[in-house]
Design a protein around this motif. Structure first.
Motif, PDB file in Angstrom:
ATOM      1  N   THR A 134     -60.709 -68.057  67.467  1.00 53.53           N
ATOM      2  CA  THR A 134     -60.290 -69.045  68.456  1.00 53.53           C
ATOM      3  C   THR A 134     -59.259 -69.968  67.817  1.00 53.53           C
ATOM      4  OG1 THR A 134     -61.030 -70.791  69.962  1.00 53.53           O
ATOM      5  CG2 THR A 134     -62.224 -70.588  67.885  1.00 53.53           C
ATOM      6  N   LEU A 135     -58.279 -70.369  68.618  1.00 52.64           N
ATOM      7  CA  LEU A 135     -57.238 -71.262  68.106  1.00 52.64           C
ATOM      8  C   LEU A 135     -56.618 -72.035  69.250  1.00 52.64           C
ATOM      9  CD1 LEU A 135     -53.881 -69.905  68.291  1.00 52.64           C
ATOM     10  CD2 LEU A 135     -55.476 -68.081  67.748  1.00 52.64           C
ATOM     11  N   HIS A 136     -55.934 -73.115  68.912  1.00 53.02           N
ATOM     12  CA  HIS A 136     -55.193 -73.907  69.895  1.00 53.02           C
ATOM     13  C   HIS A 136     -53.751 -73.978  69.425  1.00 53.02           C
ATOM     14  CE1 HIS A 136     -53.708 -77.287  72.260  1.00 53.02           C
ATOM     15  NE2 HIS A 136     -54.737 -77.070  73.075  1.00 53.02           N
ATOM     16  N   CYS A 137     -52.815 -73.744  70.337  1.00 57.49           N
ATOM     17  CA  CYS A 137     -51.409 -73.850  69.955  1.00 57.49           C
ATOM     18  C   CYS A 137     -50.635 -74.619  71.018  1.00 57.49           C
ATOM     19  CB  CYS A 137     -50.786 -72.465  69.748  1.00 57.49           C
ATOM     20  SG  CYS A 137     -50.575 -71.518  71.253  1.00 57.49           S
ATOM     21  N   GLY A 138     -49.533 -75.218  70.599  1.00 58.91           N
ATOM     22  CA  GLY A 138     -48.679 -75.948  71.524  1.00 58.91           C
ATOM     23  C   GLY A 138     -47.896 -74.991  72.417  1.00 58.91           C
ATOM     24  N   PHE A 139     -47.420 -75.506  73.531  1.00 56.98           N
ATOM     25  CA  PHE A 139     -46.652 -74.669  74.463  1.00 56.98           C
ATOM     26  C   PHE A 139     -45.437 -74.043  73.785  1.00 56.98           C
ATOM     27  CE2 PHE A 139     -48.793 -77.495  77.594  1.00 56.98           C
ATOM     28  CZ  PHE A 139     -49.451 -76.502  78.307  1.00 56.98           C
ATOM     29  N   LEU A 168     -56.790 -70.222  72.854  1.00 55.34           N
ATOM     30  CA  LEU A 168     -56.876 -68.775  72.934  1.00 55.34           C
ATOM     31  C   LEU A 168     -58.113 -68.267  72.206  1.00 55.34           C
ATOM     32  CD1 LEU A 168     -53.188 -67.787  71.982  1.00 55.34           C
ATOM     33  CD2 LEU A 168     -54.105 -68.160  74.268  1.00 55.34           C
ATOM     34  N   VAL A 169     -58.667 -67.193  72.738  1.00 52.65           N
ATOM     35  CA  VAL A 169     -59.652 -66.404  72.012  1.00 52.65           C
ATOM     36  C   VAL A 169     -59.038 -65.029  71.845  1.00 52.65           C
ATOM     37  CG1 VAL A 169     -61.942 -65.355  72.022  1.00 52.65           C
ATOM     38  CG2 VAL A 169     -61.627 -67.674  72.916  1.00 52.65           C
ATOM     39  N   ILE A 170     -58.889 -64.586  70.595  1.00 54.61           N
ATOM     40  CA  ILE A 170     -58.270 -63.288  70.350  1.00 54.61           C
ATOM     41  C   ILE A 170     -59.221 -62.394  69.565  1.00 54.61           C
ATOM     42  CG2 ILE A 170     -55.912 -64.206  70.420  1.00 54.61           C
ATOM     43  CD1 ILE A 170     -55.850 -64.101  67.375  1.00 54.61           C
ATOM     44  N   ALA A 171     -59.113 -61.087  69.820  1.00 59.79           N
ATOM     45  CA  ALA A 171     -59.903 -60.098  69.087  1.00 59.79           C
ATOM     46  C   ALA A 171     -58.979 -59.403  68.103  1.00 59.79           C
ATOM     47  CB  ALA A 171     -60.516 -59.082  70.047  1.00 59.79           C
ATOM     48  N   VAL A 172     -59.362 -59.411  66.832  1.00 62.84           N
ATOM     49  CA  VAL A 172     -58.543 -58.858  65.756  1.00 62.84           C
ATOM     50  C   VAL A 172     -59.366 -57.815  64.998  1.00 62.84           C
ATOM     51  CG1 VAL A 172     -57.221 -59.437  63.670  1.00 62.84           C
ATOM     52  CG2 VAL A 172     -57.411 -61.103  65.522  1.00 62.84           C
ATOM     53  N   PRO A 173     -58.777 -56.661  64.661  1.00 62.67           N
ATOM     54  CA  PRO A 173     -59.523 -55.695  63.843  1.00 62.67           C
ATOM     55  C   PRO A 173     -60.068 -56.359  62.584  1.00 62.67           C
ATOM     56  CG  PRO A 173     -57.486 -54.706  64.624  1.00 62.67           C
ATOM     57  CD  PRO A 173     -57.430 -56.166  65.007  1.00 62.67           C
ATOM     58  N   ASP A 174     -61.307 -56.019  62.231  1.00 61.03           N
ATOM     59  CA  ASP A 174     -61.975 -56.667  61.094  1.00 61.03           C
ATOM     60  C   ASP A 174     -61.140 -56.653  59.823  1.00 61.03           C
ATOM     61  OD1 ASP A 174     -64.120 -57.181  62.712  1.00 61.03           O
ATOM     62  OD2 ASP A 174     -65.495 -55.769  61.740  1.00 61.03           O
TER      63      ASP A 174
END
Length: 202
Positions: A134-139, A168-174
């Motif tokens: 999970t992360l937060h980013c500016g526009f 955002l919540v993103i799924a990333v390969p381990d």
């Protein structure tokens, strides 16, 4: 439970006759128990004698004999799903009774065999274990971030907006988590540092 497992690339179906009874197997990739049960309802045929089914989604699994003797239909279908290494998969085997009783052993072979042949012939994809970040980013960074996620084999699972930007919540390969964290921090000049999402958190 995903390491080394596979899922269906596309839905699959297979028909075969066993001693005058017609069996139809229909299988599909699914992401949740609710989706699996919706598939069962959608493909079950009301005028058939039985619509037996099973699904496996990670640690979640369920099977149903739909009126056949206990353990002769749903469980063999589930055993086939597990035995062939499938996950995120639902299989419905529909039977039209042809007038000849198969007996318990015959039913196990007929339901399990029809499901097995359907899955064996179906195109499959490897399941890649992923970690959710999970992360937060500016526009200002959002478009660039989205454009670069594909290079990390990452996918956006959830997105919400506030006055300052996007969460955002993103799924990333381990095996690419460390690279993804470093790349995202770099792209946002240290403004966004992803953290691993704890599924146990409320």
């Amino acid at each position: 439970m995903t390491a080394g497992r596979v899922m269906l690339a596309v839905p699959a179906r297979l028909e075969r006759e066993v001693r005058k009874s017609l069996f139809l197997a229909q299988a599909a990739p699914v992401a949740s128990p609710a989706e699996a049960l919706a598939f069962v309802r959608a493909v079950g045929i009301a005028d058939a004698t039985h619509n037996c089914w099973a699904y496996r989604i990670g640690q979640d699994y369920r099977s149903d004999d739909d009126g056949e003797p206990g353990g002769t239909a749903g469980r063999p279908i589930l055993q086939v799903i597990d035995g062939q290494g499938f996950d995120r998969t639902v299989v419905v085997v529909t039977r039209w009774f042809g007038g000849i009783k198969l007996g318990a052993g015959g039913l196990v072979r007929a339901y399990g065999g029809t499901a097995a042949e359907c899955l064996r012939l179906a195109p499959r994809l490897p399941i890649v274990p992923t970690t959710r970040l999970t992360l937060h980013c500016g526009f200002a960074d959002l478009a660039l971030l989205r454009a670069r996620l594909g290079a990390l084999d990452a996918a956006v699972e959830d997105e919400s907006f506030d006055a300052a930007g996007a969460a955002l919540v993103i799924a990333v390969p381990d095996d690419r988590v460390a690279e993804a964290v470093a790349r995202i921090a770099d792209l946002t000049r240290g403004q966004s540092v992803p953290r691993i999402l704890d599924d146990e958190a409320p």
